[in-house]
Enzyme design. Structure first.
Site, PDB file in Angstrom:
ATOM      1  CG  HIS A 506      -1.904   1.231   1.357  1.00  0.00           C
ATOM      2  ND1 HIS A 506      -3.000   1.344   0.988  1.00  0.00           N
ATOM      3  CD2 HIS A 506      -1.381   2.400   1.812  1.00  0.00           C
ATOM      4  CE1 HIS A 506      -3.490   2.366   1.270  1.00  0.00           C
ATOM      5  NE2 HIS A 506      -2.622   3.148   1.778  1.00  0.00           N
ATOM      6  CD  GLU A 507       1.894   3.868   3.730  1.00  0.00           C
ATOM      7  OE1 GLU A 507       1.948   4.895   3.148  1.00  0.00           O
ATOM      8  OE2 GLU A 507       0.655   3.624   4.434  1.00  0.00           O
ATOM      9  CG  HIS A 510       0.408   6.465  -0.410  1.00  0.00           C
ATOM     10  ND1 HIS A 510      -0.446   7.181  -0.998  1.00  0.00           N
ATOM     11  CD2 HIS A 510       0.035   5.801   0.797  1.00  0.00           C
ATOM     12  CE1 HIS A 510      -1.477   7.172  -0.185  1.00  0.00           C
ATOM     13  NE2 HIS A 510      -1.089   6.368   0.716  1.00  0.00           N
TER      14      HIS A 510
END
Length: 723
Positions: A506-507, A510
């Site tokens: 997920h990170e 980003h």
């Protein structure tokens, strides 16, 4: 920097920005300025920060001189006798504040990742000053006149689409910052913003201090039954670090649920951990946040009224993709009944497990409580799918997850490659650094990975940019991912839970958003998009965590190197919707609390002083109250909504609607292919905020977002099974 600083500080401090006159430190000498690493661009690759040269004593002089320098630059722009042009006004603003930008970028990154008492004091000392500095720019009447002239004449300026959008966004943000208010109301706004800055800093520091101080001390190792040998050793080390030799310490994370609740067999200890967790910030004493919450919400309601809005949610959502509180309420309200119904079905399975176990042991049964949920849901998972988290962890060694999973997927999807480098300085020994290359060998970015929890680090997981991409300057990105994985004892491997694996993916989503930025103006770089859009690319990247070819590449036993058995791989994928009633309900509880606080109107101030009573009433009103499933965050330690996500915590599930649609698009168009990755990069990830967010989505997906894929993904469709 420019007004982007104002926005970045607003997000960091939980404000919307105050007026202040700053002068450079008179004692600062030229030699001191030369010694200060913020007074010039870093000479390291891509202007990577000089962490080995940066001292805490460097920040205040850089802040003071940087604010003075930028105010001088802004005054020159505002008082320019030449007629306003795009170049002499907006481009000049984009290029202003370089020293302050460098110093604040590093400072606020370190406040989150590796704070200390000196940095905390600086944060407290400067929070109102930064807010005031932002107001000195945003409420400058002459400057706004130039911006408004450009805005009114924008159709005749001969600008391309990105330049035209820059004019519109600057104008909108100045208006939303109070530029059109009269002098008396501007003075009120400045006072509100200064107080909000101080209150926000105090809240965040209280949260960190109490989560660090709320550890649980265990005297007898027998009470830790259910934890692995590595977890017990880590608890012993945590106790030793606190000079509690011979004891064991269970540290808390800044969420309602705690990881140890999944494994501990001792129900009394589970209850103690849970009750300590949920009482943080509301049990009196030095770190009680209830009065701060009431005052912050009162000020936000009054500020919204001053700006002409019925409540702070209406003010905050005006420049998001949701646009209105009504739209957010409708979406959350649509999901809540199905989520709670699913959670209750899951609870019936857990209660059946409790009853059966107690009967088999000849003991009276008990009613399922919040501190029981994680423990018994893991048992139910084992029964339903014949595997548990402890079977998975040996296959999820952290470096392999990152390099052979996350990086491997980025290579397959986008042609990226990565090379670790050890020559660049880091702010903590746990940090690793990688060069990132495009398929043609050209450098794309530098990536910083900071995985471990520590007392100097705030809770949660996040990405930030130390250097943002800019077509004006030619800068390439330096981005960082931060996680809060418990660090194992020395010499032991770091083995991840499945949630930690998906968080790592997920990170990095980003990070990709930041690294792929290809815009001209730094105002639009990377993740400078609406809050309720920023989580979308990161959630999309989670889909590759269990994609079979990716999972097979990184899910290998840390000792033998053997691949995870296919049967276990299949079980991981099959269990994807397990416990989604709980997960959705705890999230919606927090998101709806956020909306309830920020939909308080000025007629209802002061905001309720009894924070816990307000929470219960709000959850019951919205139909999301279910005692065994508390909100993911209670208000008194809900740092998101006291910071940049005020009235915006709904953004995760709002973005997930787009994510679910996008995952469906990938599946229907061949999955993990370079062609699909290139399309995603070109049409969406590279654009930052230079194009309207929903237009970006439509350009990629070819249609408006639909909610059905999200309902299916979370198992919330009519008649969905309880697993």
């Amino acid at each position: 920097m420019n007004t982007r600083l104002a926005l970045a500080l607003a997000a960091t401090l939980g404000l919307a920005l105050p007026a202040y006159s700053v002068t450079a430190n008179a004692a600062a000498t030229q030699s001191a300025e030369q010694a200060n690493p913020f007074f010039a661009e870093s000479p390291l690759p891509l202007h990577y920060p000089q962490f080995d040269r940066i001292k805490d004593a460097d920040f205040a002089p850089a802040f003071d001189a940087g604010m003075a320098q930028q105010l001088k630059e802004v005054e020159a722009i505002a008082n320019n006798p030449a007629a306003p042009t795009f170049e002499n006004t907006l481009i000049a603003l984009e290029n202003s504040g370089a020293v302050l930008d460098r110093a604040t970028t590093v400072f606020f990154s370190l406040i989150g990742a590796d704070t200390n008492d000196t940095r905390k004091k600086l944060q407290a000392d400067y929070s109102a000053k930064f807010a005031a500095h932002s107001d000195a720019i945003n409420l400058n009447g002459k400057l706004f006149q130039r911006i408004e002239k450009l805005y009114n004449d924008r159709a005749t300026l001969g600008l391309d689409a990105e330049g035209l959008r820059l004019v519109e966004k600057y104008h909108d943000n100045f208006v939303r910052s109070g530029a059109k208010l009269g002098d008396a109301d501007k003075a009120k706004l400045k006072a509100m913003n200064a107080e909000l800055a101080n209150l926000g800093t105090k809240f965040s520091q209280n949260v960190l201090a109490e989560v660090n101080g709320s550890f649980i001390v265990v005297d007898d190792v027998k009470q830790l039954d259910g934890l692995s040998a590595e977890q017990i050793a880590a608890a012993a080390e945590a106790a030793k670090a606190r000079k509690l030799d011979g004891k064991y310490v269970i540290a808390l994370l800044n969420t309602t649920g705690q990881p140890s609740l999944t494994n501990l067999t001792n129900r009394e200890l589970r209850q103690k951990i849970y009750e300590t967790s949920v009482s943080r910030g509301s049990r009196g004493g030095e770190y009680d946040n209830t009065a701060l919450v009431s005052r912050i919400m009162t000020l936000r309601a009054e500020k919204a009224a001053l700006m002409g809005f019925p409540n702070f949610a209406a003010y905050s959502l005006g420049n998001q993709t949701a646009k209105t509180p009504e739209a957010v309420n409708a979406m959350l309200g649509q999901l809540a009944p199905a989520a709670v119904a699913n959670a209750k079905r899951e609870a019936s399975d857990l209660q059946a497990m409790i009853d059966a176990e107690q009967k088999a042991a000849g003991k009276p049964t008990f009613e399922l409580q919040p501190w029981d949920w994680a423990f018994y849901s893991e048992k139910v998972r084992q029964a339903k799918y014949n595997f548990d988290e402890s079977q998975l962890k040996p296959y999820f060694e952290m470096t392999k997850v990152l390099e052979d999973g996350v990086f491997f997927a980025a290579g397959k999807e986008f042609g990226l490659s990565f090379k670790q480098r050890t020559d660049l300085p880091v702010y903590h020994a746990d940090v690793t650094v990688y060069d990132v290359f495009n398929e043609d060998g050209s450098q794309l970015a530098i990536f910083i990975f900071d995985p471990y929890a520590r007392e100097s680090k705030r809770g949660g997981a996040w990405m930030n940019a130390y250097v943002s991409q800019s077509g004006l300057t030619g800068d390439l990105p330096v981005v960082a991912n931060h996680l809060n994985i418990p660090k194992p004892p020395a010499g032991k491997p770091t083995l991840l839970t499945w949630d930690e694996v998906t968080t790592t993916f997920h990170e990095f989503g980003h990070a990709l958003h930041g690294m792929f930025s290809d815009v001209k103006y730094p105002y639009f770089a990377g993740t400078a998009v609406p809050r309720d859009f920023v989580e979308f690319p990161s959630q999309v990247n989670e889909m590759w965590s269990d994609e079979p070819t990716i999972l097979a590449n990184y899910a290998k036993h840390y000792q033998s190197g053997a691949a995870m058995p296919q049967a276990l791989l299949d079980k991981v994928i099959a269990a994807a919707k397990f416990n989604q009633g709980f997960a959705t309900t705890e999230y919606l509880g927090a998101a709806m609390l956020d909306q309830n606080w920020h939909q308080i109107g000025v007629k209802d101030v002061p905001a309720p002083a009894d924070v816990i009573k307000f929470e219960r009433a709000a959850l019951e009103k919205d139909g999301i109250y279910y005692a065994p499933v508390p909100p993911r965050y209670r208000t008194t330690y809900f740092s998101h909504i006291m910071g940049g996500y005020s009235a915006g915590y709904y953004a995760y599930i709002w973005s997930e609607v787009l994510d679910a649609n996008t995952q469906k698009w990938f599946r229907e168009n061949g999955g993990l292919t370079r062609a699909n990755g290139d399309r995603f990069r070109e049409t969406l990830l590279s654009k930052g905020g230079s194009v309207d967010a929903m237009e970006l989505f439509r350009n990629f997906a070819g249609h408006e977002p639909q909610i059905e894929p999200l309902l299916e993904k979370r198992g919330l469709t009519t008649g969905a099974a309880s697993n």
